[in-house]
Design a protein around this motif. Structure first.
Motif, PDB file in Angstrom:
ATOM      1  N   UNK A  51       6.282  -3.442  18.438  1.00  0.00           N
ATOM      2  CA  UNK A  51       5.670  -2.589  17.430  1.00  0.00           C
ATOM      3  C   UNK A  51       6.720  -1.805  16.653  1.00  0.00           C
ATOM      4  N   UNK A  52       7.815  -1.475  17.330  1.00  0.00           N
ATOM      5  CA  UNK A  52       8.907  -0.731  16.707  1.00  0.00           C
ATOM      6  C   UNK A  52      10.238  -1.337  17.137  1.00  0.00           C
ATOM      7  N   UNK A  54       1.036 -16.193   7.794  1.00  0.00           N
ATOM      8  CA  UNK A  54       1.823 -15.553   6.748  1.00  0.00           C
ATOM      9  C   UNK A  54       2.681 -14.439   7.346  1.00  0.00           C
ATOM     10  N   UNK A  99       4.604 -10.996   5.847  1.00  0.00           N
ATOM     11  CA  UNK A  99       4.779 -10.099   4.712  1.00  0.00           C
ATOM     12  C   UNK A  99       5.773  -9.005   5.085  1.00  0.00           C
ATOM     13  N   UNK A 156       6.626  -5.050   4.125  1.00  0.00           N
ATOM     14  CA  UNK A 156       6.091  -3.868   3.444  1.00  0.00           C
ATOM     15  C   UNK A 156       7.100  -2.739   3.528  1.00  0.00           C
ATOM     16  N   UNK A 191       2.526  -4.800   0.576  1.00  0.00           N
ATOM     17  CA  UNK A 191       3.186  -5.919   1.235  1.00  0.00           C
ATOM     18  C   UNK A 191       3.622  -6.998   0.243  1.00  0.00           C
ATOM     19  N   UNK A 206       4.571  -7.509   8.527  1.00  0.00           N
ATOM     20  CA  UNK A 206       3.180  -7.819   8.846  1.00  0.00           C
ATOM     21  C   UNK A 206       2.988  -9.324   8.965  1.00  0.00           C
ATOM     22  N   UNK A 215      -4.882  -9.473   9.353  1.00  0.00           N
ATOM     23  CA  UNK A 215      -3.545  -8.917   9.562  1.00  0.00           C
ATOM     24  C   UNK A 215      -3.359  -8.368  10.972  1.00  0.00           C
ATOM     25  N   UNK A 216      -2.119  -8.468  11.451  1.00  0.00           N
ATOM     26  CA  UNK A 216      -1.732  -7.822  12.692  1.00  0.00           C
ATOM     27  C   UNK A 216      -1.313  -6.379  12.437  1.00  0.00           C
ATOM     28  N   UNK A 217      -0.946  -5.658  13.504  1.00  0.00           N
ATOM     29  CA  UNK A 217      -0.593  -4.248  13.371  1.00  0.00           C
ATOM     30  C   UNK A 217       0.789  -4.005  12.786  1.00  0.00           C
ATOM     31  N   UNK A 218       1.604  -5.050  12.714  1.00  0.00           N
ATOM     32  CA  UNK A 218       2.924  -4.913  12.106  1.00  0.00           C
ATOM     33  C   UNK A 218       4.009  -4.469  13.084  1.00  0.00           C
ATOM     34  N   UNK A 219       5.250  -4.758  12.688  1.00  0.00           N
ATOM     35  CA  UNK A 219       6.437  -4.281  13.403  1.00  0.00           C
ATOM     36  C   UNK A 219       7.219  -3.409  12.441  1.00  0.00           C
ATOM     37  N   UNK A 220       7.467  -2.163  12.861  1.00  0.00           N
ATOM     38  CA  UNK A 220       8.256  -1.268  12.004  1.00  0.00           C
ATOM     39  C   UNK A 220       9.725  -1.419  12.378  1.00  0.00           C
TER      40      UNK A 220
END
Lengths: 116, 116
Positions: free
Chosen positions: A9-10, A33, A35, A37, A43, A91, A107-112
């Motif tokens: 996640x991070x 996909x 993306x 952001x 994104x 994302x 969409x997934x929760x994303x990696x920051x």
């Protein structure tokens, strides 16, 4: 139904290091996909897969970014070497099959990613 | 090529009021979709509403409706009876239909704040 999973996640790295992100799409979804952001922006598509083949990678900075979906299920996005401007949320999204007109992307929760 | 423009960086309204978010787009595609996505602080992009460009009738989903003006390339989102849970970033996006590459092009987003 389980959603799109992403890990980590991070992530915090130093510039010039390498990093990899993982995505597991919704079961049965053929299209995947990635993306990017950047903070304060919407994104931007990096790459689109259909099963294990690339549909569109025209906006992927290929000198440092690579992505694969070898078995047509989960996918990995890699950056090597990372630059400060790569700091962003990455994302992952999936859809049932992009060839169908009423396709919807989940969409997934994303990696920051933070690059220092 | 596609572009999406959201001219309102931030909007704030009182709970239960109606609010309209603006979006204009430009596309060379003959067949395309338009979307509004919601992104709360958790970062998960959630589809709010979708409009197929060839349909003249405006899409509606409960409290959410769109005003689609194809000739003007305008696609605004109206939220009726706004609720505290509507507080989020809202992104307008467009994507081609037709079975080819269909990655989405997003605007920069509008931060919507619902005040109690």
């Amino acid at each position: 139904e389980a959603g799109v999973a992403q890990s980590p996640r991070y992530k915090i790295i130093e510039k010039r290091q390498s990093v990899a992100f993982w995505c597991n799409p919704i079961s049965g979804h053929a299209t995947l996909y990635w993306y990017q952001q950047i903070l304060g922006q919407g994104p931007k598509l990096l790459i689109q897969f259909q099963n294990n083949g690339v549909v569109d990678d025209s906006q992927l900075p290929k000198d440092r970014f690579s992505a694969e979906r070898l078995k047509g299920v989960d996918s990995t996005l890699k950056i090597q070497p990372a630059k400060l401007e790569d700091s962003a949320v990455y994302l992952c999204a999936s859809s049932l099959d992009h060839r169908f007109y009423d396709n919807e992307q989940f969409f997934g929760p994303g990696t920051r990613l933070t690059v220092l | 090529a596609q572009t999406v423009t959201q001219s309102q960086p931030e909007m704030s309204v009182q709970e239960a009021e109606t609010v309209t978010l603006s979006c204009t787009y430009d596309t060379s595609e003959s067949n395309y979709y338009l979307f509004w996505y919601k992104q709360p602080p958790s970062r998960q992009m959630i589809l709010v509403i979708r409009q197929e460009a060839y349909k003249q009738q405006n899409a509606t989903e409960n409290r959410f409706s769109v005003n689609f003006q194809k000739a003007a390339k305008s696609f605004s989102l109206k939220i009726s009876d706004s609720q505290l849970g509507d507080t989020a970033m809202y992104f307008c996006a467009s994507g081609p239909s037709g079975g080819g590459a269909d990655g989405l092009t997003f605007g920069k987003g509008t931060h919507l704040i619902i005040q109690p």
